[in-house]
Design an enzyme around this catalytic site. Structure first.
Site, PDB file in Angstrom:
ATOM      1  N   GLY A 178     -10.164 -11.411 -19.742  1.00  0.00           N
ATOM      2  CA  GLY A 178      -9.715 -10.961 -20.822  1.00  0.00           C
ATOM      3  C   GLY A 178     -10.439 -11.809 -22.111  1.00  0.00           C
ATOM      4  N   GLY A 194     -18.419  -9.923 -24.018  1.00  0.00           N
ATOM      5  CA  GLY A 194     -19.747 -10.356 -23.830  1.00  0.00           C
ATOM      6  C   GLY A 194     -20.191 -11.316 -24.780  1.00  0.00           C
ATOM      7  N   GLY A 219     -19.672  -7.345 -27.238  1.00  0.00           N
ATOM      8  CA  GLY A 219     -18.311  -7.212 -27.739  1.00  0.00           C
ATOM      9  C   GLY A 219     -17.466  -8.549 -27.495  1.00  0.00           C
ATOM     10  CE  LYS A 222     -11.441  -7.451 -13.094  1.00  0.00           C
ATOM     11  NZ  LYS A 222     -11.206  -6.188 -14.209  1.00  0.00           N
ATOM     12  CG  ASN A 237     -13.150  -3.134 -15.376  1.00  0.00           C
ATOM     13  OD1 ASN A 237     -13.194  -4.143 -14.445  1.00  0.00           O
ATOM     14  ND2 ASN A 237     -12.164  -3.546 -16.475  1.00  0.00           N
ATOM     15  CD  GLU A 239      -4.229  -6.449 -15.173  1.00  0.00           C
ATOM     16  OE1 GLU A 239      -4.521  -5.017 -16.182  1.00  0.00           O
ATOM     17  OE2 GLU A 239      -5.091  -6.926 -14.726  1.00  0.00           O
ATOM     18  CE1 TYR A 240      -4.312  -0.261 -14.406  1.00  0.00           C
ATOM     19  CE2 TYR A 240      -3.373   1.779 -14.179  1.00  0.00           C
ATOM     20  CZ  TYR A 240      -4.390   1.149 -14.646  1.00  0.00           C
ATOM     21  OH  TYR A 240      -5.331   1.482 -15.516  1.00  0.00           O
TER      22      TYR A 240
END
Length: 338
Positions: free
Chosen positions: A123, A12, A9, A189, A95, A196-197
């Site tokens: 990302g 990847g 995707g 991670k 994840n 990050e949230y």
């Protein structure tokens, strides 16, 4: 170096492209045959039609990197494991929950197969900027795969060297780190994504305050159900949010990649009309909060950011309705919409 890539995707495929740039040989498989064909046509990968085909196309000891959605990890491992031999390595770059990594690693160890958990951050920008990698598992396969990790990582030039660090640069200065045994990579991670949230929520709340700074210019009907705005003359600002984001990118304490992305979003769609404000959570925030509870560590900012995402999806609607009903029951307060 040869590497198998399962899952081609957005992440990847770009990882395969970055590895190809560094002259690694990538054998790739995806359930969407057209994706495999397109990358093979560009000589990015050697295409495989199945997991069995991928395994048989590789030299031993094999190293196979999975970039599949978390709910497909167990079934993919179950299909791969019987095809592999002692010394082969499976890397989970998704994840996944770190406790699942520990369990899978123990199961595969009985057959002599190594299992590495690799938290990947970068990302869709990772192709150009590189991917920060947080890796858990046995030391030997980690060391064996160091050339792969170095090629995927951002590299030494991604950030100035931290004062006090001397001598030859360590892997973490390239952007990849062996965090510890199985589960350690995805644990680190997980916490990264929890942070990050919180940061994203703070940025979003700050811009929301700026966006409402003209509330004093709005005429409102005064009634018993509405708290009047005191001193409306102090809320007469009409800020250009894209310009604020732009100035915050330069020299401020909060300058960051996320501020850069906020500036880009506001520049292209100042009113954010292309968004409904429905914010998903893919699991890491929940796992971070639950882990903090088990450890007895206060994590109020991350927890609040997680709950805000629930609220964005109207999952608090029933509770809000009951609050309104209770006000009416005890005080005769009627609902009033703005």
């Amino acid at each position: 170096m040869q590497i198998g890539m399962v899952g081609l995707g957005r992440m990847g495929a770009n990882m395969a492209r970055r590895l190809h740039r560094d002259e690694h040989e990538v054998v790739g498989y995806d359930v969407v045959a057209e994706t495999v064909d397109a990358l093979a046509a560009d000589d990015i990968i050697t295409g495989a039609r199945s997991l069995r085909d991928l395994v048989s196309s590789m030299d031993t000891p094999r190293s196979i990197w999975m970039m599949v959605p978390v709910h497909f990890v167990p079934s993919t491992v179950d299909e791969l494991a019987p095809l592999l031999e002692t010394g082969d390595v499976i890397i989970d770059g998704g994840n996944s929950f770190y406790q699942d990594d520990i369990d899978i690693s123990r199961q595969l160890a009985d057959g002599g197969i190594h299992y590495l958990d690799a938290g990947v951050s970068g990302g869709v920008w990772g192709l150009e900027n590189g991917y920060s990698l947080m890796i858990g598992g046995d030391e030997e396969p980690v060391n064996r795969l160091a050339p792969i990790f170095s090629s995927l990582a951002p590299g030494l030039d991604a950030a100035p060297r931290t004062p006090g660090r001397t001598g030859d640069p360590a892997p973490e200065e390239e952007g990849w780190l062996h965090c510890g045994p199985s589960g350690a990579g995805h644990f680190v991670k997980m916490v990264h994504n929890g942070i990050e949230y919180g940061i994203m929520a703070a940025i979003s709340e700050g811009f929301a305050i700026l966006e409402r700074a003209d509330v004093g210019t709005v005429e409102r009907e005064l009634d018993a159900e509405t708290t009047p705005l005191r001193n409306p003359e102090y809320y007469q600002f009409d800020f250009d949010l894209a310009s604020v984001a732009e100035v915050w990118r330069r020299g401020t304490v909060i300058r960051s990649w996320l501020i850069d992305l906020a500036a880009a979003a506001l520049q292209s769609d100042g009113e954010l009309e292309g968004y409904e404000g429905f914010v998903s959570d893919s699991g890491e925030g929940r796992w971070t909060v639950n882990t903090a509870v088990h450890e007895g560590v206060p994590a109020s900012v991350i927890a609040a950011a997680l709950y805000q995402r629930f609220s964005s999806r109207d999952q608090g609607d029933f509770g809000d309705k009951l609050l309104s009903a209770l006000r009416e029951q005890f005080g005769g307060h009627s609902e009033k919409s703005e």
